[in-house]
Design a protein around this motif. Structure first.
Motif, PDB file in Angstrom:
ATOM      1  N   THR A  12       0.842  -1.213   0.000  1.00  0.00           N
ATOM      2  CA  THR A  12       0.000   0.000   0.000  1.00  0.00           C
ATOM      3  C   THR A  12       0.876   1.262   0.000  1.00  0.00           C
ATOM      4  O   THR A  12       0.488   2.285  -0.555  1.00  0.00           O
ATOM      5  N   ASN A  13       2.067   1.185   0.642  1.00  0.00           N
ATOM      6  CA  ASN A  13       2.962   2.349   0.598  1.00  0.00           C
ATOM      7  C   ASN A  13       3.364   2.656  -0.848  1.00  0.00           C
ATOM      8  O   ASN A  13       3.330   3.810  -1.281  1.00  0.00           O
ATOM      9  N   SER A  14       3.754   1.612  -1.590  1.00  0.00           N
ATOM     10  CA  SER A  14       4.180   1.820  -2.981  1.00  0.00           C
ATOM     11  C   SER A  14       3.006   2.318  -3.824  1.00  0.00           C
ATOM     12  O   SER A  14       3.159   3.232  -4.647  1.00  0.00           O
ATOM     13  N   PHE A  15       1.828   1.735  -3.607  1.00  0.00           N
ATOM     14  CA  PHE A  15       0.636   2.130  -4.376  1.00  0.00           C
ATOM     15  C   PHE A  15       0.336   3.617  -4.161  1.00  0.00           C
ATOM     16  O   PHE A  15       0.124   4.379  -5.110  1.00  0.00           O
ATOM     17  N   LEU A  16       0.359   4.030  -2.892  1.00  0.00           N
ATOM     18  CA  LEU A  16       0.014   5.421  -2.580  1.00  0.00           C
ATOM     19  C   LEU A  16       1.090   6.383  -3.083  1.00  0.00           C
ATOM     20  O   LEU A  16       0.790   7.486  -3.554  1.00  0.00           O
ATOM     21  N   LYS A  17       2.346   5.958  -2.978  1.00  0.00           N
ATOM     22  CA  LYS A  17       3.448   6.804  -3.469  1.00  0.00           C
ATOM     23  C   LYS A  17       3.300   7.023  -4.976  1.00  0.00           C
ATOM     24  O   LYS A  17       3.386   8.141  -5.469  1.00  0.00           O
ATOM     25  N   ASP A  18       3.035   5.935  -5.712  1.00  0.00           N
ATOM     26  CA  ASP A  18       2.853   6.035  -7.170  1.00  0.00           C
ATOM     27  C   ASP A  18       1.657   6.927  -7.493  1.00  0.00           C
ATOM     28  O   ASP A  18       1.720   7.761  -8.396  1.00  0.00           O
ATOM     29  N   LEU A  19       0.578   6.740  -6.741  1.00  0.00           N
ATOM     30  CA  LEU A  19      -0.632   7.533  -6.984  1.00  0.00           C
ATOM     31  C   LEU A  19      -0.369   9.024  -6.768  1.00  0.00           C
ATOM     32  O   LEU A  19      -0.871   9.885  -7.505  1.00  0.00           O
ATOM     33  N   SER A  20       0.457   9.332  -5.770  1.00  0.00           N
ATOM     34  CA  SER A  20       0.729  10.742  -5.445  1.00  0.00           C
ATOM     35  C   SER A  20       1.517  11.434  -6.556  1.00  0.00           C
ATOM     36  O   SER A  20       1.517  12.658  -6.648  1.00  0.00           O
ATOM     37  N   VAL A  21       2.184  10.657  -7.390  1.00  0.00           N
ATOM     38  CA  VAL A  21       2.947  11.238  -8.498  1.00  0.00           C
ATOM     39  C   VAL A  21       2.001  11.717  -9.601  1.00  0.00           C
ATOM     40  O   VAL A  21       2.214  12.756 -10.227  1.00  0.00           O
ATOM     41  N   THR A  22       0.928  10.949  -9.807  1.00  0.00           N
ATOM     42  CA  THR A  22       0.031  11.260 -10.927  1.00  0.00           C
ATOM     43  C   THR A  22      -1.213  12.057 -10.505  1.00  0.00           C
ATOM     44  O   THR A  22      -1.880  12.634 -11.343  1.00  0.00           O
ATOM     45  N   THR A  23      -1.526  12.058  -9.209  1.00  0.00           N
ATOM     46  CA  THR A  23      -2.790  12.653  -8.753  1.00  0.00           C
ATOM     47  C   THR A  23      -2.536  13.592  -7.587  1.00  0.00           C
ATOM     48  O   THR A  23      -1.704  13.299  -6.732  1.00  0.00           O
ATOM     49  N   LYS A  24      -3.281  14.713  -7.558  1.00  0.00           N
ATOM     50  CA  LYS A  24      -3.176  15.588  -6.385  1.00  0.00           C
ATOM     51  C   LYS A  24      -4.048  14.993  -5.286  1.00  0.00           C
ATOM     52  O   LYS A  24      -5.267  14.909  -5.409  1.00  0.00           O
ATOM     53  N   LEU A  25      -3.412  14.540  -4.221  1.00  0.00           N
ATOM     54  CA  LEU A  25      -4.152  13.847  -3.166  1.00  0.00           C
ATOM     55  C   LEU A  25      -4.500  14.796  -2.027  1.00  0.00           C
ATOM     56  O   LEU A  25      -3.713  15.668  -1.672  1.00  0.00           O
ATOM     57  N   GLU A  26      -5.681  14.569  -1.445  1.00  0.00           N
ATOM     58  CA  GLU A  26      -6.007  15.354  -0.254  1.00  0.00           C
ATOM     59  C   GLU A  26      -5.412  14.648   0.968  1.00  0.00           C
ATOM     60  O   GLU A  26      -5.168  13.437   0.949  1.00  0.00           O
ATOM     61  N   ASP A  27      -5.187  15.446   2.012  1.00  0.00           N
ATOM     62  CA  ASP A  27      -4.631  14.877   3.235  1.00  0.00           C
ATOM     63  C   ASP A  27      -5.540  13.779   3.769  1.00  0.00           C
ATOM     64  O   ASP A  27      -6.762  13.873   3.661  1.00  0.00           O
TER      65      ASP A  27
END
Ligand SMILES: O=C(O)CCCC[C@@H]1SC[C@@H]2NC(=O)N[C@@H]21
Length: 244
Positions: A12-27
């Motif tokens: 899940t750490n890798s998934f979220l890290k990758d997602l944060s590169v392509t998407t603006k994530l809210e806190d």
């Protein structure tokens, strides 16, 4: 808070890290999974967790102006948030083993892997990965120090309820951090630190045994401070020392 629920992922750490590169994530965007094929622990270890039985999730938190030198306080906040949540469930004999293992009855019930996204000397965001052993019935013999809440309290817990309770606590402690309430975070952490001020036997990586007592954590480098019998204080990084 936004929860992304996966059936399975590598980590899940890798998934979220990758997602944060392509998407603006809210806190407090959370990625949680039923199954992890390459769960990662601290210092390149592997995190093994039975599918569907335990909580495996990662939380995204961004920062405006958070110096990397202050990351120890983030660690304090995350550990205290988990301690606080488990304490509210009456999990017995809780403590935080430096830097951020959560113990109950001297067994590890939760591990934390924080990975930072850096911009120069600043942390622009952190991925807070949590593995909480909840409903697993037993652990293999090579993990004698691990336990689940079910093994300790002899009852099952709803994973979703625990996740929500934790995120609520985490929001509170991250707020303290963002308000620069550093002294309070340190005090809260030191109050629950495993074996603080208790004379104990330690072992260094070079297999040297020595007596000392944990007196605190150096907040600018995160190292553990141990006072030796002659009252000098030595600092140790992760994996440089363990209880003998
Ligand atoms: O105790 C440790 O070494 C830290 C373990 C952290 C495990 C969690 S499970 C969810 C998240 N994804 C990972 O790959 N690791 C963390």
């Amino acid at each position: 808070m936004r929860i992304i629920k996966l059936n399975a992922t590598a980590s899940t750490n890798s998934f979220l890290k990758d997602l944060s590169v392509t998407t603006k994530l809210e806190d407090f965007t959370v990625v949680v999974t039923d199954e992890q094929s390459s769960g990662r622990g601290q210092m390149n270890t592997v995190w093994l967790s039975e599918s569907h039985k335990n909580l495996m999730f990662s939380v995204f938190v961004s920062f405006d102006n958070f110096d990397i030198q202050k990351q120890t306080y983030l660690n304090f906040g995350v550990a205290v948030a988990m301690f606080d949540m488990l304490n509210s469930l009456n999990v017995p004999r809780l403590s935080v083993k430096w830097p951020n293992d959560i113990l109950s009855e001297k067994k590890k019930v939760c591990g934390v892997l924080i990975e930072n996204i850096l911009k120069g000397r600043m942390i622009s965001a952190s991925i807070i990965g949590i593995g909480l052993n909840v409903n697993q019935d037993s652990f293999p013999d090579y993990l004698p120090d691990a336990a689940s809440l079910k093994m300790i309290l002899a009852k099952e817990f709803n994973l979703k309820v625990l996740l929500n309770k934790f995120i609520e606590k985490l929001e509170y402690y991250i707020n303290l951090l963002k308000n620069e309430d550093y002294d309070l975070l340190e005090e809260l952490y030191l109050n629950v630190l495993h074996k603080k001020n208790i004379p104990s036997m330690f072992r260094t990586t070079e297999d040297v045994l020595f007596m000392g007592k944990i007196i605190g954590v150096n907040t600018s480098n995160g190292k553990l401070q141990i006072e030796l019998s002659d009252e000098t204080v030595k600092e140790f990084a992760l994996k440089e020392v363990s209880f003998a």
